[in-house]
Structure formats: C-alpha cells, structure tokens
Scaffold this motif. Structure first.
Motif, PDB file in Angstrom:
ATOM      1  N   ASN A   4      24.816  13.605   0.176  1.00 23.78           N
ATOM      2  CA  ASN A   4      24.881  12.422  -0.680  1.00 23.78           C
ATOM      3  C   ASN A   4      23.599  12.201  -1.481  1.00 23.78           C
ATOM      4  N   GLY A   5      22.670  13.145  -1.360  1.00 27.65           N
ATOM      5  CA  GLY A   5      21.413  13.047  -2.091  1.00 27.65           C
ATOM      6  C   GLY A   5      20.352  12.198  -1.425  1.00 27.65           C
ATOM      7  N   ASN A   6      20.580  11.831  -0.154  1.00 33.51           N
ATOM      8  CA  ASN A   6      19.597  11.030   0.584  1.00 33.51           C
ATOM      9  C   ASN A   6      18.553  11.929   1.236  1.00 33.51           C
ATOM     10  N   PRO A   7      17.333  11.445   1.397  1.00 31.01           N
ATOM     11  CA  PRO A   7      16.282  12.255   2.009  1.00 31.01           C
ATOM     12  C   PRO A   7      16.627  12.671   3.432  1.00 31.01           C
ATOM     13  N   LYS A   8      16.304  13.914   3.761  1.00 30.29           N
ATOM     14  CA  LYS A   8      16.476  14.392   5.132  1.00 30.29           C
ATOM     15  C   LYS A   8      15.138  14.510   5.854  1.00 30.29           C
ATOM     16  N   THR A   9      14.037  14.253   5.123  1.00 31.59           N
ATOM     17  CA  THR A   9      12.707  14.375   5.713  1.00 31.59           C
ATOM     18  C   THR A   9      11.801  13.244   5.233  1.00 31.59           C
ATOM     19  N   TYR A  10      11.045  12.677   6.166  1.00 30.42           N
ATOM     20  CA  TYR A  10      10.050  11.648   5.858  1.00 30.42           C
ATOM     21  C   TYR A  10       8.705  12.051   6.434  1.00 30.42           C
ATOM     22  N   MET A  11       7.642  11.758   5.692  1.00 30.63           N
ATOM     23  CA  MET A  11       6.283  12.022   6.150  1.00 30.63           C
ATOM     24  C   MET A  11       5.646  10.687   6.520  1.00 30.63           C
ATOM     25  N   LEU A  12       5.377  10.470   7.810  1.00 31.90           N
ATOM     26  CA  LEU A  12       4.763   9.226   8.279  1.00 31.90           C
ATOM     27  C   LEU A  12       3.297   9.480   8.589  1.00 31.90           C
ATOM     28  N   TYR A  13       2.426   8.592   8.129  1.00 29.62           N
ATOM     29  CA  TYR A  13       0.988   8.795   8.256  1.00 29.62           C
ATOM     30  C   TYR A  13       0.274   7.470   8.439  1.00 29.62           C
ATOM     31  N   GLY A  14      -1.038   7.554   8.568  1.00 31.44           N
ATOM     32  CA  GLY A  14      -1.912   6.389   8.659  1.00 31.44           C
ATOM     33  C   GLY A  14      -3.184   6.671   7.888  1.00 31.44           C
ATOM     34  N   HIS A  15      -4.318   6.350   8.503  1.00 32.70           N
ATOM     35  CA  HIS A  15      -5.668   6.704   8.050  1.00 32.70           C
ATOM     36  C   HIS A  15      -6.168   5.902   6.849  1.00 32.70           C
ATOM     37  N   VAL A  16      -5.348   5.720   5.805  1.00 32.02           N
ATOM     38  CA  VAL A  16      -5.872   5.134   4.570  1.00 32.02           C
ATOM     39  C   VAL A  16      -5.791   3.607   4.546  1.00 32.02           C
ATOM     40  N   HIS A  17      -5.155   2.992   5.559  1.00 31.94           N
ATOM     41  CA  HIS A  17      -5.029   1.533   5.642  1.00 31.94           C
ATOM     42  C   HIS A  17      -4.435   0.992   4.324  1.00 31.94           C
ATOM     43  N   ASP A  18      -4.932  -0.150   3.863  1.00 34.08           N
ATOM     44  CA  ASP A  18      -4.456  -0.736   2.601  1.00 34.08           C
ATOM     45  C   ASP A  18      -5.602  -0.666   1.599  1.00 34.08           C
ATOM     46  N   THR A  19      -5.893   0.540   1.132  1.00 34.84           N
ATOM     47  CA  THR A  19      -7.078   0.789   0.312  1.00 34.84           C
ATOM     48  C   THR A  19      -6.694   1.401  -1.028  1.00 34.84           C
ATOM     49  N   ILE A  20      -7.703   1.703  -1.830  1.00 36.21           N
ATOM     50  CA  ILE A  20      -7.483   2.386  -3.105  1.00 36.21           C
ATOM     51  C   ILE A  20      -6.807   3.725  -2.877  1.00 36.21           C
ATOM     52  N   ASP A  21      -7.088   4.362  -1.743  1.00 34.93           N
ATOM     53  CA  ASP A  21      -6.431   5.635  -1.433  1.00 34.93           C
ATOM     54  C   ASP A  21      -4.919   5.457  -1.348  1.00 34.93           C
ATOM     55  N   GLN A  22      -4.473   4.345  -0.743  1.00 35.83           N
ATOM     56  CA  GLN A  22      -3.039   4.093  -0.672  1.00 35.83           C
ATOM     57  C   GLN A  22      -2.461   3.808  -2.044  1.00 35.83           C
ATOM     58  N   ARG A  23      -3.216   3.115  -2.907  1.00 38.72           N
ATOM     59  CA  ARG A  23      -2.746   2.881  -4.270  1.00 38.72           C
ATOM     60  C   ARG A  23      -2.543   4.216  -5.005  1.00 38.72           C
ATOM     61  N   LEU A  24      -3.466   5.153  -4.769  1.00 36.30           N
ATOM     62  CA  LEU A  24      -3.360   6.462  -5.412  1.00 36.30           C
ATOM     63  C   LEU A  24      -2.161   7.239  -4.879  1.00 36.30           C
ATOM     64  N   ILE A  25      -1.905   7.125  -3.570  1.00 37.35           N
ATOM     65  CA  ILE A  25      -0.733   7.787  -2.987  1.00 37.35           C
ATOM     66  C   ILE A  25       0.545   7.189  -3.567  1.00 37.35           C
ATOM     67  N   ASP A  26       0.580   5.878  -3.751  1.00 36.59           N
ATOM     68  CA  ASP A  26       1.737   5.238  -4.377  1.00 36.59           C
ATOM     69  C   ASP A  26       1.961   5.795  -5.781  1.00 36.59           C
ATOM     70  N   ARG A  27       0.891   5.921  -6.541  1.00 41.11           N
ATOM     71  CA  ARG A  27       1.001   6.459  -7.903  1.00 41.11           C
ATOM     72  C   ARG A  27       1.454   7.907  -7.878  1.00 41.11           C
ATOM     73  N   TYR A  28       0.923   8.664  -6.939  1.00 46.32           N
ATOM     74  CA  TYR A  28       1.321  10.073  -6.798  1.00 46.32           C
ATOM     75  C   TYR A  28       2.823  10.180  -6.545  1.00 46.32           C
ATOM     76  N   GLN A  29       3.329   9.349  -5.634  1.00 44.43           N
ATOM     77  CA  GLN A  29       4.753   9.412  -5.329  1.00 44.43           C
ATOM     78  C   GLN A  29       5.605   9.040  -6.544  1.00 44.43           C
ATOM     79  N   GLU A  30       5.154   8.069  -7.322  1.00 46.52           N
ATOM     80  CA  GLU A  30       5.888   7.692  -8.535  1.00 46.52           C
ATOM     81  C   GLU A  30       5.945   8.864  -9.514  1.00 46.52           C
ATOM     82  N   ILE A  31       4.817   9.568  -9.646  1.00 49.11           N
ATOM     83  CA  ILE A  31       4.771  10.725 -10.553  1.00 49.11           C
ATOM     84  C   ILE A  31       5.711  11.821 -10.060  1.00 49.11           C
ATOM     85  N   VAL A  32       5.651  12.117  -8.763  1.00 50.19           N
ATOM     86  CA  VAL A  32       6.488  13.179  -8.206  1.00 50.19           C
ATOM     87  C   VAL A  32       7.964  12.837  -8.349  1.00 50.19           C
TER      88      VAL A  32
END
Length: 203
Positions: free
Chosen positions: A129-157
C-alpha cells in the motif's frame, strides 16, 4: 507491549538548567517526575528500549534508579552511559545492552541507534500500500539545531523522486524519528505512538 524512549539523562543536572532547559526546581524533582511518568505507562511485563543516555549517575545511584523503573529494560548504549563500564553497576537489570539493533515491531523493521543514521538499512522498503516498512529510531540530538537540520534533510529526501528497483518513479522514503524524552513528556511510547507524536511535532 514494547515502548521506546531516549535521552532521559537521570542525574544530569545540566540538562535541566542548560541544554534542555527542562524547568524543574531541582534534579531530584526532575527524577521523580520522570519516574512517575514512566511507571504510569509501563507495566511489569512491558518491554522498554532505552535509546541511549539513560543515566549520568554513579553505579550505586543508577542501580537504585533501575530498581524503581517498571518493565523489562533494554539499552542502546549512548555516549553518556558511562555507568555500564563500572563493575559496580548491576547490568543484569537489562535484557541486553547493544550499540545498534534491528528488530521487528508489528511487521515493520525498526533500526535502533543512539545516533541518527541518515541512510539506514531498509529505508526504501514499502508495503503493497506504499506504507513504510522500516523506521529509524534515534536520540542524541535532543531538541537542538541538529534536529532542525535532520527535519530539513527528511523534507528534502521525501521530496526527491527517483526510479525504484521495478523501474517506477517514486518519492524516496525517509522515516527517522527522534525519541527524545521531552517530545513525549518523558513517557515511553510504542512505535505507532512515536509515529503520531513525530507527525504532530513537525506539523
């Protein structure tokens, strides 16, 4: 039931007053709130996978903490989990301690690492049905600029079109979820709950 959570940082006062600015009156108040939230959700036979940075405390302090947390515990080791190398730590409280794990969760693959992995194993896999079969769960970056960059990366991908193995054009899947404890008000969540929490956080 299986739950996930990251970056609780018990005994780490700096997380309360500086980096995370958690807003508790003291580190002791922070501890009691987090334990109450944990035990309000987790039952004795539930599994909780901690995705790194559980405790900044000494072995004795961490041992006492572990006795107060409900559930069967599993630890993805984080960069601040120094207690696991102390011989006085009762690591028998954990079912296992590993730096990286791939598990099945309700017919989906879950890739678990304290550090975010941008190109994770199984990223392109979708169900019929086109739904994800894999998820990547992580931590480390808390709620920081690094997480903002990861959000932007995912939007680009996710906005990138490519040809799949069947020769069809498709958007590239990217399903990375930061299980930072403050994103769930310190409550361990199931995979489905984290998926919903992540959607709400990013609007």
């Amino acid at each position: 039931m299986r739950y996930y959570i990251a970056d609780l940082h018990f005994f780490h006062a700096a997380m309360n007053v500086n980096m995370d600015c958690r807003g508790f009156g003291s580190v002791e108040e922070m501890h009691e709130y987090m334990i109450e939230k944990w035990n309000g959700k987790v039952r004795h036979n539930d599994d909780v996978i901690i995705i790194g940075d559980l405790s900044w405390g000494k072995a004795e302090e961490t041992n006492a903490l572990l006795k107060r947390l409900n559930g069967r515990l599993y630890l993805i080791s984080g960069n601040h989990d120094y207690f696991i190398t102390n011989k006085k730590t009762d690591i028998r409280r954990f079912q296992w301690i590993k730096p990286y794990v791939e598990l099945s969760d309700n017919k989906r693959k879950v890739v678990l690492c304290h550090y975010p992995i941008m190109c994770y194993n199984g990223q392109y896999r979708l169900d019929k049905n086109g739904n994800p079969k894999t998820y990547m769960l992580y931590g480390h970056v808390h709620d920081t600029i690094d997480q903002r960059l990861i959000d932007r990366y995912q939007e680009i991908v996710r906005g990138t079109i490519t040809r799949n193995m069947q020769g069809e054009m498709q958007q590239i899947p990217c399903n990375m979820i930061n299980c930072f404890c403050m994103y769930s008000d310190y409550v361990p969540l199931t995979l489905d709950e984290w998926i919903e929490a992540d959607k709400k956080r990013r609007g």
